[in-house]
Design an enzyme around this catalytic site. Sequence first.
Site, PDB file in Angstrom:
ATOM      1  N   CYS A   2      28.141  48.722  21.360  1.00  0.00           N
ATOM      2  CA  CYS A   2      29.199  49.184  20.659  1.00  0.00           C
ATOM      3  C   CYS A   2      27.321  49.443  18.950  1.00  0.00           C
ATOM      4  CB  CYS A   2      29.333  47.934  19.080  1.00  0.00           C
ATOM      5  SG  CYS A   2      30.974  47.763  20.671  1.00  0.00           S
ATOM      6  N   ARG A  27      26.632  54.965  20.929  1.00  0.00           N
ATOM      7  CA  ARG A  27      26.861  53.257  21.666  1.00  0.00           C
ATOM      8  C   ARG A  27      28.231  53.467  21.973  1.00  0.00           C
ATOM      9  NH1 ARG A  27      22.082  51.729  20.575  1.00  0.00           N
ATOM     10  NH2 ARG A  27      22.499  49.600  21.046  1.00  0.00           N
ATOM     11  N   TRP A  73      32.877  50.272  21.878  1.00  0.00           N
ATOM     12  CA  TRP A  73      33.024  50.663  23.278  1.00  0.00           C
ATOM     13  C   TRP A  73      32.645  48.990  23.466  1.00  0.00           C
ATOM     14  CZ3 TRP A  73      30.817  47.754  27.466  1.00  0.00           C
ATOM     15  CH2 TRP A  73      31.487  48.593  29.201  1.00  0.00           C
ATOM     16  N   ASN A  99      27.792  43.542  18.087  1.00  0.00           N
ATOM     17  CA  ASN A  99      27.585  44.447  19.383  1.00  0.00           C
ATOM     18  C   ASN A  99      27.306  43.179  20.312  1.00  0.00           C
ATOM     19  OD1 ASN A  99      26.584  45.907  21.366  1.00  0.00           O
ATOM     20  ND2 ASN A  99      24.568  46.548  20.394  1.00  0.00           N
ATOM     21  N   GLY A 100      28.152  43.023  21.346  1.00  0.00           N
ATOM     22  CA  GLY A 100      27.524  42.018  21.971  1.00  0.00           C
ATOM     23  C   GLY A 100      28.286  40.786  23.211  1.00  0.00           C
ATOM     24  N   GLU A 485      21.374  60.677  42.446  1.00  0.00           N
ATOM     25  CA  GLU A 485      21.371  61.411  41.029  1.00  0.00           C
ATOM     26  C   GLU A 485      22.789  62.893  40.309  1.00  0.00           C
ATOM     27  OE1 GLU A 485      21.028  61.965  36.263  1.00  0.00           O
ATOM     28  OE2 GLU A 485      20.286  60.027  37.856  1.00  0.00           O
ATOM     29  N   LYS A 489      25.553  62.194  38.117  1.00  0.00           N
ATOM     30  CA  LYS A 489      25.904  63.313  36.824  1.00  0.00           C
ATOM     31  C   LYS A 489      27.261  63.800  37.060  1.00  0.00           C
ATOM     32  CE  LYS A 489      22.792  62.497  34.516  1.00  0.00           C
ATOM     33  NZ  LYS A 489      22.842  60.630  35.173  1.00  0.00           N
ATOM     34  N   GLU A 492      29.808  61.294  36.657  1.00  0.00           N
ATOM     35  CA  GLU A 492      30.087  61.193  35.210  1.00  0.00           C
ATOM     36  C   GLU A 492      30.744  61.374  33.756  1.00  0.00           C
ATOM     37  OE1 GLU A 492      25.732  58.028  34.073  1.00  0.00           O
ATOM     38  OE2 GLU A 492      25.319  60.202  34.798  1.00  0.00           O
ATOM     39  N   HIS A 508      27.017  59.886  60.217  1.00  0.00           N
ATOM     40  CA  HIS A 508      27.458  58.701  60.445  1.00  0.00           C
ATOM     41  C   HIS A 508      27.940  57.735  59.432  1.00  0.00           C
ATOM     42  CE1 HIS A 508      23.622  57.271  63.039  1.00  0.00           C
ATOM     43  NE2 HIS A 508      23.344  58.457  62.251  1.00  0.00           N
ATOM     44  N   LYS A 607      26.256  55.456  26.103  1.00  0.00           N
ATOM     45  CA  LYS A 607      24.220  55.295  26.298  1.00  0.00           C
ATOM     46  C   LYS A 607      23.557  54.081  26.916  1.00  0.00           C
ATOM     47  CE  LYS A 607      20.968  58.140  26.455  1.00  0.00           C
ATOM     48  NZ  LYS A 607      20.820  59.064  28.007  1.00  0.00           N
TER      49      LYS A 607
END
Length: 612
Positions: A2, A27, A73, A99-100, A485, A489, A492, A508, A607
Amino acid sequence: MCGIVAYIGDRQAYPLLMKGLQRLEYRGYDSAGVALLNSSLNLYKKKGKVADLQDFVKGKDLRGNIGIGHTRWATHGEPNDENAHPHYSSSKKHVIIHNGIIENYVTLKKELGKRGYEFQSDTDTEVLVHLIEDIQAKEEVDLVEAVRIALNGVIGAYAIVILSKDNPDQLIAAKRGSPLVIGVGNKEFFVASDATPIVEHTKNVVYLNDNEIAIINRNENLKIKTIENKFMTPYMEELELNLETLEKGGYDHFMLKEIYEQPQSIKDSMRGRLNLETGIVGLGGIVDYEKKLANAERIIMIACGTSWHAGLVGEYLFEELARIPVEVEYASEFRYRDPVINKNDVVIAISQSGETADTLAAIELAKSKGATILGICNVVGSSIARATDAGSYTHAGPEVGVASTKAFTAQITLLALMALSVAQSKGNLKKSYFQQLMNELESIPAKVEKALEADEQIKYIAGVYKDVQNMLYLGRGYNFPVALEGALKLKEISYIHAEGYPAAEMKHGPIALIDEEMPVIFIATSKGPYPKVVSNIQEVKARKGKIIAIVTEGDTTVKELADYTIEIPETMEPFVPLLSVVPLQLLSYHIAVMRGCNVDQPRNLAKSVTVE
């Protein structure tokens, strides 16, 4: 994860808090809220983004030169008005932002429930503010002491700020495992999760350490004490952050701006470290540990998400150039097993924010085993920068877009410099080859600029494939991590399912997915196992898969097989990921925009992952 912001001073707090929340919205953006103190303590909060909160508070009493704000968040409790921060204490005299995660909140909630406390939300945060008020009443102590006692009884991570109607000239802040920075201005103070809301007001900051409480009184000096009740001398630092880097600068989205900043961010990551005239690669941050690194029996890289992919590229770099065995670990898994770590091992922790909770916990585990810990992060003064024995900053500048782009290439640049430095000290590369590598790395920023010129072509390809349900990304050697990556992307920011694989592994299992509806992106650059990748492309072509290929400039072989090809400049194999990832970033960006997705703030993501 947050965002926290607070202000005390002579100015009106509300405009400062709202600007701060906008800067911190990357955030968390499930809900937002503010509390302002004038003759009364007014609390306003709303599900949704900061803009929704701004609409909600129109016409309300927004006076006050002390206040706190929060953008959330969600961890405990779904995103709604009730679970949004700030939270009142039972008497409504105190408000808190957090936050946490308070891990023992269930036990605490049951105990408080027995004492008659009622809860208006599903959050662990509300439990904490009730606990503080309960201790204050029961122990007959002031609020600072009640906070100190309460924090000794909680398990978990927190960054908190508390505002009380009983003391209109004081803010109380504390942290453990979640970031918190205090800006010191002229007769005013700012508190925030990171420096982005602070930089336009003051360059002087104090980073709180774990288990510290800040007592911030109007017109007084900042006071800091530990939860063990020991007073500490605040250590003032000067911010290196520039305000201009926090603005979009004419781009539609921060992500696009940050993709286009990569020529400069890569150059900044090399500046002062790559000296072509002397033929020396040196990183000042780890100079005292160069021998330790060169003599390491093993290097363990710990990271999460995009940083983990950078670590995989680092594995190729260190093993090929420095000839040191490397293991790349997910920090979240590393910490929950009993890994074999020796005193001659070097652990490299990689994190853009420097606050990733799992990576921090993995660092503490490795420390306890006696390993040397080096850090690679982007944010100066971050928790990982302070927890490691030494390390280097990437100097990529602030990355506001949630989906990491320039941080990835900056991390690879720094890992390449570290591998070259170790190879140089060990003397295991021919001087001519080493000089060739240095020259080529120095040329990468210009080649990234060239790669960006394919943007219009990539935008056209995005229009063709924007409505697909799945994509497969394939690469070999240095390009395998790039495939991972690229797939990440796309997932996301566009919410299209995508998977990255080593191209040879397609046979495979994943080959079963190939049909005329499945786009397959091959990273088929001319170096390394190029002929093998061409064979893999032919296998997909035989099954009528749609092929998009990232190729080296001038390629003709793959062009005859692929539906679309995107060219990048030629470079030496160790540095190919710095170029091959750029078209994949742009493709994901354009597809997401065309699908109407929120590119900078994708759903469910934040983030800086400061919770487990």
